[in-house]
Design an enzyme around this catalytic site. Structure first.
Site, PDB file in Angstrom:
ATOM      1  N   HIS A   1    -101.943 113.871 -18.880  1.00 13.81           N
ATOM      2  CA  HIS A   1    -102.565 113.212 -20.034  1.00 13.81           C
ATOM      3  C   HIS A   1    -103.056 111.810 -19.755  1.00 13.81           C
ATOM      4  O   HIS A   1    -103.615 111.167 -20.649  1.00 13.81           O
ATOM      5  CB  HIS A   1    -101.596 113.157 -21.212  1.00 13.81           C
TER       6      HIS A   1
ATOM      7  N   THR B   1    -109.024 112.466 -29.263  1.00 12.04           N
ATOM      8  CA  THR B   1    -109.276 113.595 -30.146  1.00 12.04           C
ATOM      9  C   THR B   1    -109.748 113.123 -31.510  1.00 12.04           C
ATOM     10  O   THR B   1    -110.369 113.893 -32.250  1.00 12.04           O
ATOM     11  CB  THR B   1    -108.024 114.476 -30.329  1.00 12.04           C
TER      12      THR B   1
ATOM     13  N   LYS C   1    -106.198 104.601 -34.404  1.00 15.04           N
ATOM     14  CA  LYS C   1    -105.532 105.185 -33.243  1.00 15.04           C
ATOM     15  C   LYS C   1    -104.395 104.259 -32.878  1.00 15.04           C
ATOM     16  O   LYS C   1    -104.292 103.167 -33.447  1.00 15.04           O
ATOM     17  CB  LYS C   1    -106.502 105.344 -32.072  1.00 15.04           C
ATOM     18  N   ARG C   2    -103.528 104.652 -31.962  1.00 14.74           N
ATOM     19  CA  ARG C   2    -102.465 103.752 -31.534  1.00 14.74           C
ATOM     20  C   ARG C   2    -103.059 102.430 -31.064  1.00 14.74           C
ATOM     21  O   ARG C   2    -104.152 102.410 -30.478  1.00 14.74           O
ATOM     22  CB  ARG C   2    -101.661 104.383 -30.399  1.00 14.74           C
TER      23      ARG C   2
ATOM     24  N   LYS D   1    -112.580 114.510 -34.500  1.00 10.96           N
ATOM     25  CA  LYS D   1    -112.334 114.660 -35.942  1.00 10.96           C
ATOM     26  C   LYS D   1    -113.440 113.971 -36.752  1.00 10.96           C
ATOM     27  O   LYS D   1    -113.942 114.525 -37.735  1.00 10.96           O
ATOM     28  CB  LYS D   1    -110.981 114.055 -36.326  1.00 10.96           C
TER      29      LYS D   1
ATOM     30  N   LYS E   1    -107.349 100.736 -25.447  1.00  9.81           N
ATOM     31  CA  LYS E   1    -108.208 101.282 -26.513  1.00  9.81           C
ATOM     32  C   LYS E   1    -109.108 100.204 -27.131  1.00  9.81           C
ATOM     33  O   LYS E   1    -110.037 100.492 -27.871  1.00  9.81           O
ATOM     34  CB  LYS E   1    -107.362 101.945 -27.591  1.00  9.81           C
TER      35      LYS E   1
END
Ligand SMILES: *Cc1c(COP(=O)(O)O)cnc(C)c1O
Length: 870
Positions: free
Chosen positions: A407, A713, A602-603, A717, A608
């Site tokens: 991952h 992901t 998101k986290r 969405k 990120k």
């Protein structure tokens, strides 16, 4: 050591011996002379109807709900609140699931198909009621029934707490895969841990600091789980391992601590099928309720302590995403869960009476990241020590059973366990890992004679103080196949962390399965109006297209149909109002629904780059402040949303949250700009919050430094709900761009092959931010000078950009601002924007988790669907 119980003592501890299983006679049908079934009581109904008393009409559903209120909940019909009504409705839905579950499992037992097991330390399930109602196609009936009973279904749905047994993408992926497995009628079970506390609840202090509170999700009882008191296994820790040295590789592992694994089952309904799979979660319990040794010695306190330590194993989910800390309790969780799951699988396999060498023909085990890697030495231990299988045969069985999904290639996320810890906690497994390593390195040496550096690089044991076990390497060599989760990421796995292994084992073992999301939850459930418009426009029931998402492509021509565009845009607008309503009722804030909704959820992680986003927001604010009132009137208003949890120990991430909250405070109160730019940090990000945010988004941000986001992901969405994508050329963004067409996405930033060189320059040939991006330099200086409160607080974060800039914030900033401008410009042409939105949603077929799970079933597990007779 003194004996545990005096044999002369009166009474015996309760044993957990197997129960004597019989048929429920008198209930099964008699048969007449011709073998035809007769219902024993002469009832007109067939026995099948009687056994499966599915209530699917409104009066039946109402009876069932009332019955649960009065019996299961022991409450009075005239004294019920929403919580009670939710629980009764949930129990009545569960009745249906149990019947389907029983039929499904019976069919699996009868047909003896190959089964796959998905081992994941996290399952981020969210709520179950709405999902079950939609998958069973009973939503309408239940809404009508609760309506008649004086309750509103939407209110009842809000009573349910999220099952939040996960941190983020990895856990949510596992949940989507369970939904798709059941929907595709595949015999797949999930195995995980039943944490007493899921991911923490996030609170935001008045200063903007993240505070964490425990998540007591089981507090009101959980109607969706079934305790299986007859499914328990003992799991050993510590003790000693003694090799037999009798010419076999066997050893005896004894002593130490034994803990009981107790099964809880969660039913996973397929969509529009009877097929209902199982998620088995383990709870840890002390072996006999308390430690008899200590108890007999009269040390009651120590007895209780020991029982606490057994329960501690499954008490809380570790709240770190993409970082490891090497804590003993975490390794205990990992072993406890894999040992119980394997014991359960082996018991089930033995029931079909085949030789153990056929194990891989009946069982495939998918490792979701390296967390379950201890299953590899554990299976070897069972085969070698308990089943007396020769080592080479055992290794063949093992390496044909497991499949490993990587991952991440981020170094801080690669699991390593210190050898001394493994020696102490799992001494037999350390021996086995050493043996695996020895045979493995012998084989490497044979293929690359004399290449000592290669041996050191590939060894399962990393030298150092202490030595560490490299779990990704163990997962790789112990598996039949290895995959990454998007095209780019799978390439990176092959060319970086597992490069030597590709050279040794051949490229054929390594491939890609791009992640997916379930369109049931992430379209039909979260965006019912859009789902209805799609069904109407395709002129097929959702039963069809929700399981064949490529069908959405047929709607592409409707992007040119003005009436369709109008309906599409109106749904988006109502979803924005639904979000605004949610924010008003939960936080008391008023949101401008005439603005563009720009979302990043998101986290919170440096890779990120929520940092890039918030610095971009400040830049927009400064730009607005520079404008005259007249100029500002031409600006398209924008509302920016963030939602994100930071790991409790991740200081810089928490600082970024603090900055976002304090920037929001200033912006939303500035009379000059607040009509053009609003900013919200919504606390406690969760699956349920995502379900409200995603359908309301016009644009969403997926802006990781190129090469760092394995897949993502939430990008899928948003796009499935007609939100456009602003992102870097990273992870699944790339494949989304390929599917929807480059003109419908907004890409920016350095590309993956360039990142390494930029990073190198940032360290060895640093240039000041002023030179790289004057715009960013100005932003950093206003933060520093205290525009959003004491600037000193943010210095440690600002310094990560000024020095080293590992995530390329300054390098990508101007390109990012330019992309934001392109978004603004595109939004000015409303009709064209809606076309982009339609084109985006309608080309998302590839990203259904049904496609992904079928790839695993066909190319990895060799699994066939099993039809469950109606
Ligand atoms: C989908 C999802 C994620 C994953 O989001 P990414 O943007 O891919 O990191 C995380 N948390 C929740 C609640 C989700 O639904």
């Amino acid at each position: 050591m003194t004996s545990t119980i005096d044999p002369k003592a009166i009474g015996k501890p309760v044993s957990r011996a197997r129960r004597h299983v019989r048929t429920l006679t008198g209930y099964l049908p008699e048969t007449d002379e011709s073998g035809k079934e007769k219902w024993p009581r002469g009832d007109e109904k067939t026995w099948k109807e009687n056994m499966r008393a599915l209530e699917t009409d409104v009066p039946g559903i109402s009876r069932n709900i009332v019955n649960h209120v009065q019996t299961s909940l022991a409450r009075q019909a005239y004294n019920l609140d929403d919580l009670g009504a939710y629980q009764a409705a949930a129990l009545s839905v569960r009745d249906n699931l149990i019947l389907n579950w029983n039929d499904t499992q019976l069919q699996y037992t009868r047909k003896e198909p190959k089964r796959a097991y998905y081992l994941s330390l996290e399952f981020l399930m969210g709520r179950a009621l709405d999902n079950a109602l939609l998958n069973l196609d009973l939503k309408k009936q239940y809404s009508e029934s609760t309506d008649k009973l004086g309750f509103n279904m939407e209110d009842l749905l809000e009573q349910e707490r999220d099952a939040a047994l996960g941190n983020g993408g990895l856990g949510r992926l596992a949940a989507c895969y369970l939904d798709s497995s059941a929907s595709m009628e595949l015999p797949v079970w999930g195995y995980g841990l039943r944490y007493k506390y899921g991911i923490f609840q996030q609170l935001i202090s008045p200063e903007g600091q993240q505070l964490e509170a425990p998540d007591p999700w089981l507090e009101n009882q959980n109607p969706w789980e079934l305790p299986r008191l007859d499914v328990q296994y003992d799991v050993r820790f510590y003790g000693s391992a003694d090799r037999l040295n009798d010419g076999t590789p066997r050893a005896v592992w004894s002593g130490g601590q034994e803990v009981v694994a107790q099964a809880y089952d969660v039913m996973i309904p397929g969509c529009f099928t009877k097929s209902t799979n199982n998620l088995r979660l383990w709870e840890s319990k002390p072996k006999r309720g308390f430690d008899l040794n200590s108890f007999n010695a009269g040390d009651y306190e120590r007895a209780v302590e020991s029982s606490n330590s057994a329960s501690a194993i499954t008490s809380v989910l570790y709240p770190n995403d993409h970082t490891t800390f090497g804590k003993e309790l975490r390794l205990k969780q990992q072993y406890f869960w894999t040992a119980a799951s394997l014991a359960d699988m082996i018991r089930r396999f033995k029931n079909i009476g085949k030789p153990i060498t056929q194990f891989p023909e009946y069982v495939a085990i998918q490792l979701n990241d390296t967390h379950p890697t201890m299953a590899i030495p554990e299976l070897m231990r069972i085969l070698v020590d308990e089943e007396d299988v020769p080592w080479d045969t055992a290794w063949q069985i093992t390496t044909n059973t497991f499949f490993y999904t990587n991952h991440t290639v981020l170094p801080e996320a690669l699991e390593k366990w210190p050898v001394p810890l493994m020696q102490h906690l799992l001494p037999r497994h350390l021996q086995i890992i050493y043996d695996i390593n020895m045979y493995f390195l012998q084989a490497v040496e044979k293929k690359f004679p004399g290449d000592r550096e290669r041996l050191a690089r590939m060894s399962l044991i990393e030298e150092g103080f202490p030595q560490q076990i490299r779990m990704a390497f163990l997962a790789c060599i112990g598996s039949r196949k290895v995959n990454g989760v998007a095209e780019l990421h799978s390439e990176l796995v092959k060319t970086t962390i597992l490069k030597d292994f590709v050279e040794f084992e051949g490229a054929g073992k390594f491939s890609n399965v791009t992640n997916g999301i379930t369109p049931r939850r992430w379209l039909d459930q979260c965006n019912p109006e859009l789902s209805a418009l799609i069904s109407k426009s395709l002129n097929v029931p959702k039963q069809v297209w929700l399981k064949d998402l490529f069908m959405l492509k047929k709607l592409l021509p409707l992007a040119e149909d003005a009436a369709f565009r109008k309906e599409w845009a109106e749904i988006k607008q109502r979803n924005k109002e639904r979000l605004a309503h949610h924010v008003r009722t939960t936080l008391g804030l008023e949101i401008n629904t005439n603005a563009m909704f720009d979302v990043q959820i998101k986290r919170l992680h440096e890779y990120k780059r929520q940092s890039l986003n918030i610095l971009g927001v400040i830049h927009r604010y400064l730009t607005l402040k520079d404008m005259s009132a007249e100029e500002r009137k031409k600006v398209n208003p924008r509302v920016v949303f963030f939602a994100a949890k930071a790991a409790p120990g991740y200081w810089i991430a928490k600082l970024i949250i603090r900055l976002i909250v304090n920037v929001a405070r200033i912006l939303n109160a500035d009379p000059e700009t607040k009509d053009y730019l609003q900013l919200y940090f919504l606390p406690d990000y969760s699956v349920s919050l995502a379900e409200v945010l995603i359908p309301a988004s016009d644009i969403s941000q997926h802006i990781s430094t190129a090469g760092t986001e394995a897949s993502g992901t939430s990008n899928m969405k948003f796009c499935l709900n007609g939100g456009l994508l602003l992102g870097t050329v990273d992870g699944a963004n790339i494949e989304i761009g390929e599917e929807v067409g480059e003109s419908n996405v907004f890409f920016f930033g350095y590309l993956t092959p360039e990142v390494e060189q930029v990073r190198y320059n940032n360290i060895y040939h640093p240039r000041p931010v002023e030179e790289k991006s004057p715009a960013l330099a100005r932003v950093l200086s206003v933060v520093s000078q205290g525009m959003f409160g004491d600037g000193g607080i943010y210095e440690p974060f600002l310094n990560t950009i000024r020095q080293g800039d590992y995530y390329l914030i300054a390098d990508d900033f101007d390109s990012y601002i330019n992309a934001l401008k392109m978004v603004d410009d595109a939004y000015l042409d409303k009709e064209e924007w809606i076309k982009k939105s339609i084109r985006t949603a309608c080309t998302m077929g590839k990203f259904s988790s049904d496609r992904a799970i079928m790839e695993y079933a066909e190319s990895y597990w060799n699994l066939e669907p099993v039809k469950i007779p109606a």
